[in-house]
Enzyme design. Structure first.
Site, PDB file in Angstrom:
ATOM      1  N   HIS B  67       0.854  -1.195   0.000  1.00  0.00           N
ATOM      2  CA  HIS B  67       0.000   0.000   0.000  1.00  0.00           C
ATOM      3  C   HIS B  67       0.889   1.244   0.000  1.00  0.00           C
ATOM      4  CE1 HIS B  67      -3.316  -2.685   1.791  1.00  0.00           C
ATOM      5  NE2 HIS B  67      -3.507  -2.523   0.498  1.00  0.00           N
ATOM      6  N   GLU B  70       1.681   3.740   2.997  1.00  0.00           N
ATOM      7  CA  GLU B  70       2.237   3.190   4.241  1.00  0.00           C
ATOM      8  C   GLU B  70       3.771   3.211   4.161  1.00  0.00           C
ATOM      9  OE1 GLU B  70       0.139  -0.575   4.553  1.00  0.00           O
ATOM     10  OE2 GLU B  70      -1.787   0.449   4.382  1.00  0.00           O
ATOM     11  N   ARG B 125      -3.200   4.777  -2.053  1.00  0.00           N
ATOM     12  CA  ARG B 125      -3.046   3.443  -1.466  1.00  0.00           C
ATOM     13  C   ARG B 125      -2.764   2.349  -2.513  1.00  0.00           C
ATOM     14  NH1 ARG B 125      -5.395   0.121   2.755  1.00  0.00           N
ATOM     15  NH2 ARG B 125      -6.375  -1.750   1.956  1.00  0.00           N
ATOM     16  N   HIS B 195       2.750  -3.945   6.695  1.00  0.00           N
ATOM     17  CA  HIS B 195       1.812  -2.843   6.430  1.00  0.00           C
ATOM     18  C   HIS B 195       1.820  -1.868   7.621  1.00  0.00           C
ATOM     19  CE1 HIS B 195      -0.493  -4.620   2.958  1.00  0.00           C
ATOM     20  NE2 HIS B 195       0.211  -5.665   3.358  1.00  0.00           N
ATOM     21  N   GLU B 269       1.026  -5.029  11.011  1.00  0.00           N
ATOM     22  CA  GLU B 269       0.546  -3.643  10.914  1.00  0.00           C
ATOM     23  C   GLU B 269       1.383  -2.849  11.902  1.00  0.00           C
ATOM     24  OE1 GLU B 269      -1.636  -2.505   8.818  1.00  0.00           O
ATOM     25  OE2 GLU B 269      -2.884  -4.210   8.232  1.00  0.00           O
TER      26      GLU B 269
END
Lengths: 92, 306
Positions: B67, B70, B125, B195, B269
């Site tokens: 993405h 990020e 994104r 991510h 994440e």
């Protein structure tokens, strides 16, 4: 992103959830967490980016529906400018 | 490379140069390989870190930069490579797992999107595939893999942030990963995809709440990593199945990797929990990467010992 804000909201009731979903779909706001409006749930964190032109309208609407909110990011562009310095020579 | 600043974000051009230099200055250990092409015909490379050896080794795969917005994710992949190369001789933990494992690291998968996030829209994104005669752009590459594609937590509207594409593996970036992983899957023990944000270590699956057959072990390993991270740095990461602790999604690379038989598959994440969200300031790169390094090496160490 000048003047865009990111708001943190924790909806408490189903009605509040529905109002937030309605705001998202009518004003085309940028959901950061969760990514989908149908995943907005009572008691769960919601992070949403609101364009500068809609900030007041959204806040008024939240107030009218007694939905409390916190401002996570006051000015998105300010943070963007900090994270990517224009002068790339300083990187090396 | 000397003087490369790992505590700032870098545009793609600098990451390309960094990859070439990393290979050149660590030629005994690092090779750069072609993975495929992006929609806009840019070349995708991954780095392989292998200690020369006669024995057959298993593989750890780690990808970053799916993405575009990020940015901490490519920064972490670069940090990881730096740490391995700086410490593999002195750190017994790294030295040991490199005897048995090769590391495949993809610093940026969504190169077109990453460049677009630098040059045009910081919060972009998806990739940059054109749809509806070029009136609408981008597929979410982490909804485009062939794992219950298009069933849950996706959109068929190309203007959506989670548009899953026109079919499973419709995007060249997805196909590039799939072709390599399919070819090597019998040797890949662990698939990590990095991510942000939210501070989670996510296990399969996002597309069903039905746990995978090795769920207990997957959870145990992730919980061990999160505990190590919390103990040393005090940062709290939540561990669990994607559909249970985050939201349902289909077509993710994590689910796909596990479904094709790679036993350990996790999504990280990274920081933070929402203070800065997708715009994590550069001064957070170092603490984020340090704690993530510990979590990732804890997982790799377990896989190696097993």
């Amino acid at each position: 992103y000048n003047g865009d804000q990111v708001l943190h909201i924790v909806p408490e009731t189903l009605q509040q959830v529905q109002h937030l979903q309605h705001l998202h779909s009518t004003l085309l706001l940028d959901l950061w967490k969760p990514l989908l409006p149908e995943d907005i749930q009572a008691g769960e964190d919601l992070h949403i980016r609101v364009p500068a032109s809609l900030v007041q309208e959204v806040k008024d609407s939240l107030d009218q529906h007694t939905i409390s909110y916190k401002i996570l990011i006051h000015d998105v562009q300010e943070l963007v400018d900090q994270s990517a310095p224009k002068d790339t020579s300083s990187r090396n | 490379p000397e003087n490369y600043n790992y505590t700032q974000y870098h545009p793609m051009e600098e990451i390309y140069t960094w990859m070439a230099q990393i290979q050149k200055s660590n030629s005994e250990l690092v090779t750069q390989h072609y993975l495929g092409e992006t929609v806009e015909n840019r070349t995708i490379y991954y780095l392989q870190i292998s200690q020369p050896s006669d024995r057959t080794k298993k593989i750890i795969w780690m990808d970053c930069g799916i993405h575009a917005r990020e940015w901490i994710s490519p920064a972490f992949c670069q940090w990881f490579v730096k740490e391995i190369l700086q410490n593999y001789e002195s750190d017994p933990k790294i030295r040991k797992f490199l005897q048995n494992l090769d590391l495949y690291i993809l610093p940026v998968l969504n190169i077109d999107g990453y460049i677009y996030s630098w040059e045009t829209a910081r919060l972009w994104r998806k990739n940059r595939s054109p749809h509806l005669n070029g009136t609408c752009y981008g597929t979410d590459l982490n909804r485009n893999f062939n794992s219950s594609w298009g069933t849950l937590g996706v959109s068929y509207n190309c203007s959506s942030e989670i548009f899953c594409g026109t079919g499973p593996e419709s995007e060249p970036e997805t196909r590039a990963v799939v072709q390599l992983i399919e070819r090597k899957k019998s040797d890949i023990l662990c698939y990590l995809t990095i991510h942000s944000y939210g501070q989670y270590i996510l296990t399969p699956y996002g597309s069903t709440t039905e746990p995978p057959s090795n769920n207990e072990e997957l959870m145990h390993v992730a919980q061990t990593a999160a505990a190590a991270l919390r103990e040393k740095y005090g940062t709290s990461y939540e561990v669990g199945s994607t559909s249970l602790i985050l939201y349902s999604n289909s077509g993710s690379s994590r689910d796909w990797a596990h479904m094709i038989g790679i036993p350990f598959s996790y999504t990280f994440e990274l920081r933070d929990k929402g203070t800065y969200g997708f715009i994590l300031p550069a001064d957070q790169i170092q603490p984020t990467c340090e704690e993530t390094m510990l979590a990732v090496t804890t997982i790799i160490e377990y896989v190696d010992q097993k």
